[in-house]
Design a protein around this motif. Structure first.
Motif, short mmCIF file in Angstrom:
data_model
loop_
_atom_site.label_atom_id
_atom_site.label_comp_id
_atom_site.label_asym_id
_atom_site.label_seq_id
_atom_site.Cartn_x
_atom_site.Cartn_y
_atom_site.Cartn_z
N ALA A 8 0.84 -1.19 0.00
CA ALA A 8 0.00 0.00 0.00
C ALA A 8 0.88 1.24 0.00
N ASN A 9 0.35 2.31 -0.57
CA ASN A 9 1.01 3.61 -0.53
C ASN A 9 -0.10 4.65 -0.42
N ASN A 10 -0.39 5.06 0.81
CA ASN A 10 -1.47 5.99 1.07
C ASN A 10 -0.98 7.19 1.87
N PRO A 11 -0.22 8.09 1.23
CA PRO A 11 0.34 9.22 1.96
C PRO A 11 -0.73 10.13 2.57
N VAL A 64 4.09 2.29 2.29
CA VAL A 64 5.46 2.72 2.03
C VAL A 64 5.65 4.23 2.15
N ALA A 65 4.59 4.99 2.23
CA ALA A 65 4.70 6.45 2.36
C ALA A 65 5.42 6.84 3.66
N VAL A 66 5.39 5.96 4.68
CA VAL A 66 6.07 6.30 5.94
C VAL A 66 7.58 6.40 5.75
N ARG A 67 8.12 5.69 4.79
CA ARG A 67 9.57 5.71 4.59
C ARG A 67 10.07 7.13 4.30
N GLU A 68 9.40 7.82 3.42
CA GLU A 68 9.79 9.20 3.10
C GLU A 68 9.42 10.14 4.25
N PHE A 69 8.23 9.98 4.82
CA PHE A 69 7.75 10.82 5.91
C PHE A 69 8.74 10.79 7.08
N TRP A 70 9.25 9.60 7.40
CA TRP A 70 10.16 9.44 8.53
C TRP A 70 11.63 9.51 8.13
N HIS A 71 11.95 9.71 6.87
CA HIS A 71 13.34 9.77 6.40
C HIS A 71 14.11 8.53 6.87
N VAL A 72 13.57 7.39 6.53
CA VAL A 72 14.13 6.10 6.96
C VAL A 72 15.54 5.91 6.41
N ASP A 73 16.44 5.48 7.28
CA ASP A 73 17.82 5.20 6.89
C ASP A 73 18.31 3.94 7.60
N GLU A 74 19.63 3.73 7.58
CA GLU A 74 20.22 2.51 8.14
C GLU A 74 20.07 2.42 9.66
N LYS A 75 19.80 3.55 10.31
CA LYS A 75 19.68 3.58 11.77
C LYS A 75 18.22 3.60 12.24
N THR A 76 17.30 3.31 11.32
CA THR A 76 15.87 3.40 11.64
C THR A 76 15.26 2.02 11.90
N ILE A 77 14.41 1.99 12.92
CA ILE A 77 13.58 0.83 13.21
C ILE A 77 12.15 1.27 13.00
N ILE A 78 11.46 0.63 12.08
CA ILE A 78 10.03 0.87 11.91
C ILE A 78 9.31 -0.26 12.64
#
Length: 151
Positions: A8-11, A64-78
């Protein structure tokens, strides 16, 4: 066995203001959400790891919209709390987190606090709060051990 869910991608489901905790399912009280946000902020300040919490009931998810919203990187736990996935506790961890935390930690955490019996007896909110606490404790312990070993 959990069914395979469609991506899903529901920004449009994301909040207008940035936040580290998104509760689309209404599992958390305002007080609980505030405490978790404070714990997440302290954890990030103390360890550099970014914990982000999403409570949802699929298909009501930003996906998947949360990835950009939260600026997910190598140090991120979702951390996704979603009972429709079978186990309410689900984790997606960045590469740096994966190197710092024993792989079996996530499975053990989900098995202990995310199983149907636990969250039916204690509530989704309790599962989320205890998981955040356990993640914080684990990351702090791993950081302390790493500093002692290599510091």
């Amino acid at each position: 066995m959990a069914k395979r869910l469609e991506g899903a991608n529901n920004p449009e489901l994301l909040p207008k203001e940035y936040t580290t905790v998104i509760d689309l399912a209404g599992f958390l009280s305002q007080g609980q959400e505030s405490r978790i946000k404070e714990a997440v902020a302290r954890l990030e300040e103390d360890t550099g790891f970014k914990l982000r919490v999403l409570a949802q009931n699929y298909p009501i998810t930003p996906g998947v919209a949360v990835r950009e919203f939260w600026h997910v990187d190598e140090k991120t736990i979702i951390f996704v709390a979603d009972p429709s996935l079978g186990n309410i506790l689900n984790f997606n961890v960045g590469a740096d987190v994966d190197l710092s935390v024993p792989r079996n930690f996530w499975k053990r955490l989900a098995g202990k606090y995310g199983n149907l019996f636990y969250w039916h007896e204690k509530g989704e909110d309790a599962s989320i709060e205890v998981a955040v606490s356990a993640i914080s404790n684990c990351l702090r312990q791993q950081r302390h051990t790493h500093v002692q070993r290599f510091g």
